[in-house]
Design a protein around this motif. Structure first.
Motif, PDB file in Angstrom:
ATOM      1  N   ASP A  19       1.103  -1.411  -0.015  1.00  0.00           N
ATOM      2  CA  ASP A  19       0.058  -0.183  -0.110  1.00  0.00           C
ATOM      3  C   ASP A  19       0.833   1.262  -0.134  1.00  0.00           C
ATOM      4  OD1 ASP A  19       0.901  -0.222   2.698  1.00  0.00           O
ATOM      5  OD2 ASP A  19      -0.980   0.191   3.380  1.00  0.00           O
ATOM      6  N   VAL A  20       2.245   1.183  -0.478  1.00  0.00           N
ATOM      7  CA  VAL A  20       2.938   2.193  -0.318  1.00  0.00           C
ATOM      8  C   VAL A  20       3.419   2.451  -1.885  1.00  0.00           C
ATOM      9  CG1 VAL A  20       5.166   3.346   0.383  1.00  0.00           C
ATOM     10  CG2 VAL A  20       3.962   1.858   2.027  1.00  0.00           C
ATOM     11  N   CYS A  21       3.310   3.573  -2.561  1.00  0.00           N
ATOM     12  CA  CYS A  21       3.705   4.006  -3.880  1.00  0.00           C
ATOM     13  C   CYS A  21       4.516   5.245  -3.626  1.00  0.00           C
ATOM     14  CB  CYS A  21       2.417   4.238  -4.813  1.00  0.00           C
ATOM     15  SG  CYS A  21       1.423   2.865  -5.051  1.00  0.00           S
ATOM     16  N   PHE A  22       5.591   5.293  -4.626  1.00  0.00           N
ATOM     17  CA  PHE A  22       6.508   6.653  -4.765  1.00  0.00           C
ATOM     18  C   PHE A  22       6.075   6.759  -6.440  1.00  0.00           C
ATOM     19  CE2 PHE A  22       8.432   4.424  -1.457  1.00  0.00           C
ATOM     20  CZ  PHE A  22       8.228   5.194  -0.522  1.00  0.00           C
ATOM     21  N   VAL A  23       5.848   8.241  -6.554  1.00  0.00           N
ATOM     22  CA  VAL A  23       5.679   8.990  -7.816  1.00  0.00           C
ATOM     23  C   VAL A  23       6.795   9.746  -8.388  1.00  0.00           C
ATOM     24  CG1 VAL A  23       3.926  10.124  -9.162  1.00  0.00           C
ATOM     25  CG2 VAL A  23       3.104   8.729  -7.463  1.00  0.00           C
ATOM     26  N   ALA A  24       7.336   9.644  -9.602  1.00  0.00           N
ATOM     27  CA  ALA A  24       8.364  10.258 -10.029  1.00  0.00           C
ATOM     28  C   ALA A  24       8.079  10.713 -11.445  1.00  0.00           C
ATOM     29  CB  ALA A  24       9.350   9.420  -9.909  1.00  0.00           C
ATOM     30  N   ARG A  25       8.781  11.773 -11.803  1.00  0.00           N
ATOM     31  CA  ARG A  25       8.626  12.312 -13.124  1.00  0.00           C
ATOM     32  C   ARG A  25       9.920  12.256 -13.742  1.00  0.00           C
ATOM     33  NH1 ARG A  25       5.735  17.506 -12.720  1.00  0.00           N
ATOM     34  NH2 ARG A  25       7.545  18.186 -11.704  1.00  0.00           N
ATOM     35  N   SER A  26       9.987  12.053 -15.202  1.00  0.00           N
ATOM     36  CA  SER A  26      11.075  12.403 -16.005  1.00  0.00           C
ATOM     37  C   SER A  26      10.687  13.110 -17.332  1.00  0.00           C
ATOM     38  CB  SER A  26      11.759  10.827 -16.349  1.00  0.00           C
ATOM     39  OG  SER A  26      12.814  11.012 -17.171  1.00  0.00           O
ATOM     40  N   HIS A  27      11.486  14.066 -17.356  1.00  0.00           N
ATOM     41  CA  HIS A  27      11.052  15.024 -18.730  1.00  0.00           C
ATOM     42  C   HIS A  27      11.968  13.947 -19.981  1.00  0.00           C
ATOM     43  CE1 HIS A  27       9.226  18.126 -16.959  1.00  0.00           C
ATOM     44  NE2 HIS A  27      10.465  18.167 -15.841  1.00  0.00           N
ATOM     45  N   THR A  28      11.113  14.126 -21.076  1.00  0.00           N
ATOM     46  CA  THR A  28      11.748  13.401 -22.252  1.00  0.00           C
ATOM     47  C   THR A  28      13.104  13.934 -22.743  1.00  0.00           C
ATOM     48  OG1 THR A  28      10.220  14.624 -23.620  1.00  0.00           O
ATOM     49  CG2 THR A  28       9.415  12.492 -22.938  1.00  0.00           C
ATOM     50  N   ASP A  29      13.311  15.110 -22.679  1.00  0.00           N
ATOM     51  CA  ASP A  29      14.624  15.672 -22.959  1.00  0.00           C
ATOM     52  C   ASP A  29      15.777  15.254 -22.138  1.00  0.00           C
ATOM     53  OD1 ASP A  29      13.807  17.379 -21.017  1.00  0.00           O
ATOM     54  OD2 ASP A  29      14.455  19.248 -22.079  1.00  0.00           O
ATOM     55  N   GLU A  30      15.462  14.704 -20.882  1.00  0.00           N
ATOM     56  CA  GLU A  30      16.483  14.509 -19.881  1.00  0.00           C
ATOM     57  C   GLU A  30      16.193  12.820 -19.375  1.00  0.00           C
ATOM     58  OE1 GLU A  30      16.563  17.410 -17.189  1.00  0.00           O
ATOM     59  OE2 GLU A  30      18.133  18.725 -18.149  1.00  0.00           O
ATOM     60  N   PRO A  31      16.057  12.150 -20.250  1.00  0.00           N
ATOM     61  CA  PRO A  31      15.599  10.728 -19.786  1.00  0.00           C
ATOM     62  C   PRO A  31      16.381   9.961 -18.662  1.00  0.00           C
ATOM     63  CG  PRO A  31      16.499  10.512 -21.945  1.00  0.00           C
ATOM     64  CD  PRO A  31      16.562  11.844 -21.597  1.00  0.00           C
ATOM     65  N   ASP A  32      17.725  10.368 -18.508  1.00  0.00           N
ATOM     66  CA  ASP A  32      18.537   9.845 -17.512  1.00  0.00           C
ATOM     67  C   ASP A  32      18.146  10.456 -16.237  1.00  0.00           C
ATOM     68  OD1 ASP A  32      19.591   8.069 -19.478  1.00  0.00           O
ATOM     69  OD2 ASP A  32      21.001   9.549 -19.730  1.00  0.00           O
ATOM     70  N   GLU A  33      17.266  11.485 -16.034  1.00  0.00           N
ATOM     71  CA  GLU A  33      17.154  12.104 -14.884  1.00  0.00           C
ATOM     72  C   GLU A  33      15.647  12.012 -14.323  1.00  0.00           C
ATOM     73  OE1 GLU A  33      18.692  16.070 -14.504  1.00  0.00           O
ATOM     74  OE2 GLU A  33      20.476  15.349 -15.692  1.00  0.00           O
ATOM     75  N   ALA A  34      15.475  11.989 -13.047  1.00  0.00           N
ATOM     76  CA  ALA A  34      13.860  11.974 -12.692  1.00  0.00           C
ATOM     77  C   ALA A  34      13.903  12.756 -11.417  1.00  0.00           C
ATOM     78  CB  ALA A  34      13.453  10.644 -12.632  1.00  0.00           C
ATOM     79  N   SER A  35      12.479  13.211 -11.141  1.00  0.00           N
ATOM     80  CA  SER A  35      12.462  13.881  -9.717  1.00  0.00           C
ATOM     81  C   SER A  35      11.187  13.076  -8.971  1.00  0.00           C
ATOM     82  CB  SER A  35      12.117  15.262 -10.062  1.00  0.00           C
ATOM     83  OG  SER A  35      12.782  16.012 -10.909  1.00  0.00           O
ATOM     84  N   TRP A  36      11.535  13.054  -7.751  1.00  0.00           N
ATOM     85  CA  TRP A  36      10.473  12.303  -6.992  1.00  0.00           C
ATOM     86  C   TRP A  36       9.075  13.551  -6.752  1.00  0.00           C
ATOM     87  CZ3 TRP A  36      10.492   7.357  -6.826  1.00  0.00           C
ATOM     88  CH2 TRP A  36      11.617   6.807  -6.923  1.00  0.00           C
ATOM     89  N   MET A  37       8.069  13.028  -6.803  1.00  0.00           N
ATOM     90  CA  MET A  37       7.157  13.866  -6.885  1.00  0.00           C
ATOM     91  C   MET A  37       6.460  13.934  -5.456  1.00  0.00           C
ATOM     92  SD  MET A  37       5.538  13.801 -10.757  1.00  0.00           S
ATOM     93  CE  MET A  37       3.932  14.646 -10.248  1.00  0.00           C
ATOM     94  N   ARG A  38       5.977  12.703  -5.169  1.00  0.00           N
ATOM     95  CA  ARG A  38       5.291  12.382  -3.909  1.00  0.00           C
ATOM     96  C   ARG A  38       5.174  11.042  -3.516  1.00  0.00           C
ATOM     97  NH1 ARG A  38       1.523  12.866  -8.044  1.00  0.00           N
ATOM     98  NH2 ARG A  38       0.167  11.019  -8.376  1.00  0.00           N
ATOM     99  N   ALA A  39       4.898  10.877  -2.327  1.00  0.00           N
ATOM    100  CA  ALA A  39       4.514   9.523  -1.662  1.00  0.00           C
ATOM    101  C   ALA A  39       3.043   9.210  -1.425  1.00  0.00           C
ATOM    102  CB  ALA A  39       5.356   9.409  -0.100  1.00  0.00           C
ATOM    103  N   GLU A  40       2.676   8.178  -1.822  1.00  0.00           N
ATOM    104  CA  GLU A  40       1.249   7.589  -1.500  1.00  0.00           C
ATOM    105  C   GLU A  40       1.100   6.442  -0.585  1.00  0.00           C
ATOM    106  OE1 GLU A  40      -0.298   6.832  -5.501  1.00  0.00           O
ATOM    107  OE2 GLU A  40      -0.248   9.163  -6.070  1.00  0.00           O
TER     108      GLU A  40
END
Length: 70
Positions: A19-40
């Motif tokens: 019941d634990v999720c972590f959400v991240a976003r990666s921009h297509t122009d920088e596919p090797d990087e991601a930013s954590w957005m939130r915990a659920e």
């Protein structure tokens, strides 16, 4: 009004276990990087804290991407 010659496109990913999720976003122009957005936690979204960042990174290494969000 001027037109835009650049726009941001991103992919959003959910890493879940039980019941634990972590959400991240990666921009297509920088596919090797991601930013954590939130915990659920049990369906309740909130800001991710420092301790959870370590758990999230470990989850990515062990369970991988469960469900890219479309």
């Amino acid at each position: 009004m001027g037109g835009y010659t650049y726009y941001y496109e991103s992919d959003v990913y959910r890493f879940c276990e039980d019941d634990v999720c972590f959400v991240a976003r990666s921009h297509t122009d920088e596919p090797d990087e991601a930013s954590w957005m939130r915990a659920e936690i049990q369906g309740n979204a909130r800001v991710i804290n420092e301790k959870e960042l370590v758990i999230a990174a470990f989850s990515v290494m062990t369970i991988g991407v469960i469900a890219p969000i479309e």
